[in-house]
Write a protein that holds these residues in place. Sequence first.
Motif, short mmCIF file in Angstrom:
data_model
loop_
_atom_site.label_atom_id
_atom_site.label_comp_id
_atom_site.label_asym_id
_atom_site.label_seq_id
_atom_site.Cartn_x
_atom_site.Cartn_y
_atom_site.Cartn_z
N LEU A 316 -12.30 0.10 23.75
CA LEU A 316 -12.99 0.60 22.56
C LEU A 316 -12.09 1.51 21.73
O LEU A 316 -12.09 1.46 20.50
N ILE A 317 -11.31 2.34 22.41
CA ILE A 317 -10.38 3.24 21.70
C ILE A 317 -9.30 2.43 21.00
O ILE A 317 -8.94 2.71 19.85
N ARG A 318 -8.77 1.41 21.69
CA ARG A 318 -7.69 0.60 21.10
C ARG A 318 -8.17 -0.19 19.89
O ARG A 318 -7.38 -0.49 18.99
N MET A 319 -9.45 -0.59 19.88
CA MET A 319 -9.96 -1.41 18.78
C MET A 319 -10.22 -0.60 17.51
O MET A 319 -10.34 -1.17 16.42
N LEU A 320 -10.31 0.72 17.63
CA LEU A 320 -10.65 1.55 16.47
C LEU A 320 -9.68 1.40 15.31
O LEU A 320 -10.11 1.26 14.15
N PRO A 321 -8.34 1.45 15.54
CA PRO A 321 -7.42 1.28 14.40
C PRO A 321 -7.55 -0.09 13.72
O PRO A 321 -7.44 -0.19 12.50
N ILE A 322 -7.80 -1.14 14.52
CA ILE A 322 -8.00 -2.47 13.93
C ILE A 322 -9.25 -2.45 13.06
O ILE A 322 -9.26 -2.98 11.94
N TRP A 323 -10.31 -1.86 13.59
CA TRP A 323 -11.56 -1.76 12.83
C TRP A 323 -11.35 -1.02 11.51
O TRP A 323 -11.81 -1.46 10.46
N ALA A 324 -10.64 0.10 11.59
CA ALA A 324 -10.47 0.93 10.40
C ALA A 324 -9.66 0.22 9.32
O ALA A 324 -9.95 0.35 8.12
N THR A 325 -8.64 -0.52 9.72
CA THR A 325 -7.79 -1.18 8.73
C THR A 325 -8.41 -2.45 8.16
O THR A 325 -7.84 -3.06 7.25
N MET A 326 -9.58 -2.86 8.68
CA MET A 326 -10.29 -4.01 8.11
C MET A 326 -11.36 -3.58 7.11
O MET A 326 -12.02 -4.44 6.51
N VAL A 327 -11.56 -2.28 6.94
CA VAL A 327 -12.61 -1.79 6.04
C VAL A 327 -12.33 -2.20 4.60
O VAL A 327 -13.25 -2.57 3.85
N LEU A 328 -11.05 -2.16 4.19
CA LEU A 328 -10.72 -2.51 2.81
C LEU A 328 -11.05 -3.96 2.48
O LEU A 328 -11.34 -4.29 1.33
N PHE A 329 -11.01 -4.84 3.48
CA PHE A 329 -11.40 -6.22 3.22
C PHE A 329 -12.88 -6.29 2.82
O PHE A 329 -13.26 -7.06 1.93
N ALA A 330 -13.70 -5.46 3.46
CA ALA A 330 -15.12 -5.43 3.12
C ALA A 330 -15.35 -4.90 1.71
O ALA A 330 -16.29 -5.33 1.02
N THR A 331 -14.49 -3.97 1.24
CA THR A 331 -14.65 -3.48 -0.13
C THR A 331 -14.36 -4.58 -1.15
O THR A 331 -14.95 -4.62 -2.23
N VAL A 332 -13.44 -5.48 -0.80
CA VAL A 332 -13.15 -6.62 -1.68
C VAL A 332 -14.34 -7.58 -1.70
O VAL A 332 -14.73 -8.08 -2.76
N LEU A 333 -14.93 -7.84 -0.54
CA LEU A 333 -16.11 -8.70 -0.49
C LEU A 333 -17.24 -8.14 -1.35
O LEU A 333 -17.98 -8.89 -2.00
N ALA A 334 -17.36 -6.82 -1.38
CA ALA A 334 -18.44 -6.18 -2.14
C ALA A 334 -18.30 -6.43 -3.63
O ALA A 334 -19.30 -6.39 -4.36
N GLN A 335 -17.10 -6.71 -4.10
CA GLN A 335 -16.89 -6.93 -5.53
C GLN A 335 -17.62 -8.19 -6.01
O GLN A 335 -18.02 -8.29 -7.17
N MET A 336 -17.82 -9.17 -5.11
CA MET A 336 -18.45 -10.42 -5.52
C MET A 336 -19.90 -10.22 -5.94
O MET A 336 -20.43 -11.00 -6.73
N SER A 337 -20.56 -9.21 -5.40
CA SER A 337 -21.96 -9.00 -5.74
C SER A 337 -22.15 -7.83 -6.70
O SER A 337 -23.27 -7.42 -6.95
N SER A 338 -21.06 -7.32 -7.24
CA SER A 338 -21.18 -6.20 -8.19
C SER A 338 -20.25 -6.40 -9.38
O SER A 338 -20.63 -6.99 -10.40
N THR A 339 -19.00 -5.94 -9.28
CA THR A 339 -18.11 -5.95 -10.44
C THR A 339 -17.73 -7.36 -10.90
O THR A 339 -17.54 -7.59 -12.09
N PHE A 340 -17.62 -8.31 -9.96
CA PHE A 340 -17.31 -9.68 -10.36
C PHE A 340 -18.44 -10.26 -11.21
O PHE A 340 -18.20 -10.98 -12.18
N ILE A 341 -19.68 -9.98 -10.81
CA ILE A 341 -20.83 -10.48 -11.59
C ILE A 341 -20.87 -9.80 -12.95
O ILE A 341 -21.10 -10.45 -13.99
N GLU A 342 -20.65 -8.48 -12.97
CA GLU A 342 -20.64 -7.76 -14.23
C GLU A 342 -19.53 -8.27 -15.14
O GLU A 342 -19.70 -8.36 -16.36
N GLN A 343 -18.38 -8.61 -14.55
CA GLN A 343 -17.29 -9.19 -15.32
C GLN A 343 -17.69 -10.55 -15.88
O GLN A 343 -17.44 -10.85 -17.05
N GLY A 344 -18.35 -11.37 -15.06
CA GLY A 344 -18.76 -12.70 -15.52
C GLY A 344 -19.85 -12.67 -16.56
O GLY A 344 -19.94 -13.57 -17.41
N MET A 345 -20.69 -11.62 -16.56
CA MET A 345 -21.80 -11.52 -17.51
C MET A 345 -21.33 -11.32 -18.95
O MET A 345 -22.09 -11.58 -19.89
#
Length: 553
Positions: A316-345
């Motif tokens: 569990l301790i070893r997996m923490l850095p991997i988990w933390a460095t994958m957070v930014l990928f989730a922020t990119v996914l979030a753009q599809m339901s917010s800023t990408f739609i606003e851009q397309g509108m």
Amino acid sequence: MDSTGQFYRSPLLEEDNSVQEDSVECTGDGSVCFRGHPASKKHTGKWKACSLTIFCSFCSYLAISSISKNLVSYLTKVLHETNVAAARNVSTWQGTSFLVPLIGAFIADSYLGKYWTALIFFTIFNTGMMMLVLSATFPLISTDPHVWPAWTYSVSSQHIIFFFGLYMVAIGYGGQNPCVASFGADQFDDTDDEERTKKSSFFNWHHFAINAGALISGTIIVWVQDHEGWLWGFAIPALFLIFGVGSFILGSSVYRFQKPGGQGSAIEGSRKLVHTTGFEFFDKAAIVTSVGCESVGRLNAWRVCTVTQVEEFKILIRMLPIWATMVLFATVLAQMSSTFIEQGMVMDRHVGPLEIPAASFQSVDIITVLALVPIYEKILVPVFRKFTGMAKGITPLQRCGTGLFLSTLSMVSAALVEGNQLQTVQDRGLVGQNVAAPMSILWQGPQYFLIGAGEVFSLIGLNEFFYEESPDAMRSLCLAFSLANISAGHYLISFIISLVPVFTARGDSPGWIPDNLNEGHLDRFFWMMAGLCFLNLSAFVFCAMRYKCKKAY
């Protein structure tokens, strides 16, 4: 004690390696059938069982994505929120739906098991969907000339019931998500080489199924919401959810069940872990001392752990850095339901005689996933296998790194598109006018494609990584931990978006993300995200190269 009567410190506490000889007809991982008897290898589990969990996940994701894909449109057009407030609320709600899995997984692994926990949260999920349907009836009720006086405040009542139902949906979906996903993977016996290989395919096809649900929601359901109204737009996914839960219950007799282990290696037949170097100060928990003994020959389990329990904590301790460095990928996914739609509108959404809803263009991402999963399974894996000699082609961490690289390119593509659009607006003298730019929405295609390709690598790779590396008794919790990564990403982007107007709005300048995007600089926001993604990719590579995979026997 030694001959002098003194307590001595023994080496690391060894495991009890006595394993009962398994019947040829039963699984070797300690799983049982619905009646509690050892699970039959022939009559339970494998594809006939996990296919029902895949169909249930398909219906569940169709239901929640029918809400999430067009939620920013509902908040701005129906509830009349600003672009910043809508984007923030969408990210916060989605973050909640990916944080609740930790609660559901803890209950499943510690007390009720995955099956019963999933049913409890499905009940909450269904209740939330019914409340959304109810909220959609308020505008219809308020226009009736014979409306009961108590409904005259329908606007405020609609807000209350909608948001209450919205968060019940987030809790219900989030709580069942890791349970159903890991329960489906449990249908394959880890002690059987052939079944263990098929488990990797399960994660690919599970992701394929939920994206098939997202495709239907992003095209048909979104069209219904925009053209037929939100009552039908909420009622149809609610019916799909009922069908999915029904199929999940019907498969009870062919499922394999793992008994909840209470966050320890309590599952009968679970594998033991080899002692590793690193974090050696934790090894003291598996060393016998006088305080670890209640009586002669008896150890206090609260003070003395087995080697496997210590190694589980190290994992569990070893997996923490991997988990933390994958957070930014989730922020990119979030753009599809917010800023990408606003851009397309604010782009030209006409393709020939058809006008494409901005939310429906997310289907490019989904179609990409649906196309690439079979290609990855049938073509890329055999090609990778020739170079690496691995049955899976590449490791889950290598898949994650590839996805992070593709997500960085997606942000670059979005920034270039927005920059060209703002330049077109300026050249045609449309600055300050809240009108659609003449630039076609089709230019958003590459950024959605790159995110979809990134999902095939990163999301599936991350789920497979957490499932494989997690202790046998904590698989639901660790899979939920990987989903909490997406939650953290949504909360992070919600926080970042909230800070954007604070630091970019100066005097007459409306900032990067104003209500009228033609007056802003959304491109600068995307460039900032691309820079953060590149730095994060470098950190991930550093952590992944130093990660030590678990060794079980």
